[in-house]
Scaffold this motif. Sequence first.
Motif, PDB file in Angstrom:
ATOM      1  N   ALA A 134     -50.689  59.776   9.258  1.00 27.19           N
ATOM      2  CA  ALA A 134     -50.149  61.091   8.937  1.00 27.19           C
ATOM      3  C   ALA A 134     -51.074  61.890   8.033  1.00 27.19           C
ATOM      4  CB  ALA A 134     -48.778  60.940   8.289  1.00 27.19           C
ATOM      5  N   ARG A 135     -51.876  61.205   7.212  1.00 27.50           N
ATOM      6  CA  ARG A 135     -52.756  61.882   6.268  1.00 27.50           C
ATOM      7  C   ARG A 135     -54.220  61.845   6.709  1.00 27.50           C
ATOM      8  NH1 ARG A 135     -50.123  62.580   1.403  1.00 27.50           N
ATOM      9  NH2 ARG A 135     -52.109  62.819   0.303  1.00 27.50           N
ATOM     10  N   LEU A 136     -54.438  61.337   7.891  1.00 27.46           N
ATOM     11  CA  LEU A 136     -55.797  61.118   8.366  1.00 27.46           C
ATOM     12  C   LEU A 136     -56.482  62.432   8.725  1.00 27.46           C
ATOM     13  CD1 LEU A 136     -57.628  58.685   8.966  1.00 27.46           C
ATOM     14  CD2 LEU A 136     -56.773  58.720  11.304  1.00 27.46           C
ATOM     15  N   ARG A 137     -57.788  62.485   8.462  1.00 26.76           N
ATOM     16  CA  ARG A 137     -58.606  63.634   8.852  1.00 26.76           C
ATOM     17  C   ARG A 137     -59.599  63.172   9.908  1.00 26.76           C
ATOM     18  NH1 ARG A 137     -62.979  66.659   6.274  1.00 26.76           N
ATOM     19  NH2 ARG A 137     -63.032  65.185   4.531  1.00 26.76           N
ATOM     20  N   ILE A 138     -59.625  63.872  11.039  1.00 25.24           N
ATOM     21  CA  ILE A 138     -60.531  63.558  12.127  1.00 25.24           C
ATOM     22  C   ILE A 138     -61.617  64.630  12.173  1.00 25.24           C
ATOM     23  CG2 ILE A 138     -60.759  63.113  14.597  1.00 25.24           C
ATOM     24  CD1 ILE A 138     -59.031  61.099  13.217  1.00 25.24           C
ATOM     25  N   ALA A 139     -62.854  64.208  12.357  1.00 26.15           N
ATOM     26  CA  ALA A 139     -63.957  65.166  12.393  1.00 26.15           C
ATOM     27  C   ALA A 139     -64.863  64.892  13.582  1.00 26.15           C
ATOM     28  CB  ALA A 139     -64.767  65.103  11.099  1.00 26.15           C
ATOM     29  N   HIS A 140     -65.344  65.969  14.187  1.00 27.58           N
ATOM     30  CA  HIS A 140     -66.356  65.881  15.236  1.00 27.58           C
ATOM     31  C   HIS A 140     -67.701  66.178  14.589  1.00 27.58           C
ATOM     32  CE1 HIS A 140     -68.938  67.378  18.512  1.00 27.58           C
ATOM     33  NE2 HIS A 140     -68.305  66.473  19.237  1.00 27.58           N
ATOM     34  N   VAL A 141     -68.645  65.261  14.740  1.00 25.54           N
ATOM     35  CA  VAL A 141     -69.929  65.358  14.049  1.00 25.54           C
ATOM     36  C   VAL A 141     -71.063  65.419  15.065  1.00 25.54           C
ATOM     37  CG1 VAL A 141     -71.432  64.266  12.354  1.00 25.54           C
ATOM     38  CG2 VAL A 141     -68.973  64.019  12.139  1.00 25.54           C
ATOM     39  N   GLU A 142     -71.947  66.371  14.896  1.00 28.08           N
ATOM     40  CA  GLU A 142     -73.078  66.506  15.809  1.00 28.08           C
ATOM     41  C   GLU A 142     -74.139  65.439  15.540  1.00 28.08           C
ATOM     42  OE1 GLU A 142     -73.313  68.563  18.318  1.00 28.08           O
ATOM     43  OE2 GLU A 142     -71.360  69.491  17.893  1.00 28.08           O
ATOM     44  N   ARG A 143     -74.897  65.135  16.571  1.00 28.65           N
ATOM     45  CA  ARG A 143     -76.001  64.190  16.445  1.00 28.65           C
ATOM     46  C   ARG A 143     -76.983  64.664  15.367  1.00 28.65           C
ATOM     47  NH1 ARG A 143     -80.699  63.053  21.014  1.00 28.65           N
ATOM     48  NH2 ARG A 143     -81.745  61.357  19.909  1.00 28.65           N
ATOM     49  N   GLY A 144     -77.383  63.743  14.505  1.00 23.54           N
ATOM     50  CA  GLY A 144     -78.343  64.063  13.446  1.00 23.54           C
ATOM     51  C   GLY A 144     -77.717  64.547  12.160  1.00 23.54           C
ATOM     52  N   SER A 145     -76.377  64.712  12.144  1.00 19.93           N
ATOM     53  CA  SER A 145     -75.700  65.183  10.927  1.00 19.93           C
ATOM     54  C   SER A 145     -75.717  64.106   9.849  1.00 19.93           C
ATOM     55  CB  SER A 145     -74.254  65.573  11.235  1.00 19.93           C
ATOM     56  OG  SER A 145     -74.201  66.634  12.156  1.00 19.93           O
ATOM     57  N   LEU A 146     -76.006  64.516   8.634  1.00 14.92           N
ATOM     58  CA  LEU A 146     -75.995  63.592   7.495  1.00 14.92           C
ATOM     59  C   LEU A 146     -74.590  63.566   6.903  1.00 14.92           C
ATOM     60  CD1 LEU A 146     -78.064  61.830   5.915  1.00 14.92           C
ATOM     61  CD2 LEU A 146     -78.243  63.726   4.290  1.00 14.92           C
ATOM     62  N   LEU A 147     -73.996  62.386   6.863  1.00 17.43           N
ATOM     63  CA  LEU A 147     -72.631  62.246   6.354  1.00 17.43           C
ATOM     64  C   LEU A 147     -72.596  62.145   4.841  1.00 17.43           C
ATOM     65  CD1 LEU A 147     -71.368  59.687   9.018  1.00 17.43           C
ATOM     66  CD2 LEU A 147     -71.147  62.182   9.043  1.00 17.43           C
ATOM     67  N   PHE A 148     -73.553  61.444   4.276  1.00 15.63           N
ATOM     68  CA  PHE A 148     -73.738  61.379   2.831  1.00 15.63           C
ATOM     69  C   PHE A 148     -75.132  60.863   2.547  1.00 15.63           C
ATOM     70  CE2 PHE A 148     -71.409  57.449   4.034  1.00 15.63           C
ATOM     71  CZ  PHE A 148     -72.329  56.484   3.641  1.00 15.63           C
ATOM     72  N   SER A 149     -75.586  61.114   1.330  1.00 17.71           N
ATOM     73  CA  SER A 149     -76.922  60.671   0.911  1.00 17.71           C
ATOM     74  C   SER A 149     -76.808  59.647  -0.196  1.00 17.71           C
ATOM     75  CB  SER A 149     -77.757  61.864   0.421  1.00 17.71           C
ATOM     76  OG  SER A 149     -77.966  62.790   1.452  1.00 17.71           O
ATOM     77  N   ALA A 150     -77.803  58.786  -0.305  1.00 18.41           N
ATOM     78  CA  ALA A 150     -77.836  57.804  -1.395  1.00 18.41           C
ATOM     79  C   ALA A 150     -77.760  58.548  -2.729  1.00 18.41           C
ATOM     80  CB  ALA A 150     -79.120  56.993  -1.319  1.00 18.41           C
ATOM     81  N   GLY A 151     -76.847  58.094  -3.582  1.00 18.16           N
ATOM     82  CA  GLY A 151     -76.680  58.731  -4.881  1.00 18.16           C
ATOM     83  C   GLY A 151     -75.496  59.674  -4.960  1.00 18.16           C
ATOM     84  N   ASP A 152     -74.940  60.082  -3.802  1.00 20.61           N
ATOM     85  CA  ASP A 152     -73.738  60.925  -3.811  1.00 20.61           C
ATOM     86  C   ASP A 152     -72.549  60.123  -4.324  1.00 20.61           C
ATOM     87  OD1 ASP A 152     -75.229  62.934  -2.688  1.00 20.61           O
ATOM     88  OD2 ASP A 152     -74.364  62.755  -0.674  1.00 20.61           O
TER      89      ASP A 152
END
Length: 231
Positions: free
Chosen positions: A33-51
């Motif tokens: 019920a609280r879930l978030r679904i996302a469509h992500v393009e190829r090559g997209s950075l989801l997070f970086s080291a240190g975030d």
Amino acid sequence: MDQAKITQSDAYALRQMRLFQKLPDDLVESLVARLRIAHVERGSLLFSAGDEAQRFFGVLDGWVKVFSRTPDGEEAVLGLFSRGETFAEAAMFLDERYPASAEAVDECRLCIFEKQDFERYFLSDPAFCKAMLAAVSRHLMRMTKELEQLQVRSGEERLVRFLLSLCNAPSGSCALQLPYDKSLIARRLGMQPETLSRTFAKLRGKGVAVEGTKVTIGDPKALAKLYGLHS
């Protein structure tokens, strides 16, 4: 990162993720019920080291790589995740920063789990705490076994095990899609790309056909039995 609606298939996939398999149905429904679904393009950075680790992810479709950079600038692939797998949960649960970066290898559909939602569950439901601790422990044991396999199993055995882990067909033949860049699979399995190609060639006579990024396994159960594995 485009928002998308959750489908019945997504809810089923969530239930199959190792992290949630032992959770009571009412808790899974609450998560959905609280879930978030996302469509992500190829090559997209989801997070970086240190975030700051404010969320973790589950893969519904596509592939995601987790990687770091060596001092000389080379990329080291630490993990390759596909449908039914979660990643980055350890950093979030430990209240730390991400130790590595994550990028979509191809077009992906991801479910996103926010830290604040899980903190609420942890504080209010002991059953949830117990189930999640057990799930994280199982995940750690699986990772330990994978490291052992890199040391004691042949490249052919590692590739077969990897392919069978992606095969969802309960019986009959199984067709699956690999990432665009097969070198990612080679890195995950601890071999060179050219070795991976030769290993795929060896499997042709054992019912494994490769055409580009599509792999078809004629009889997964027979292949598993041949290598002493459980399909």
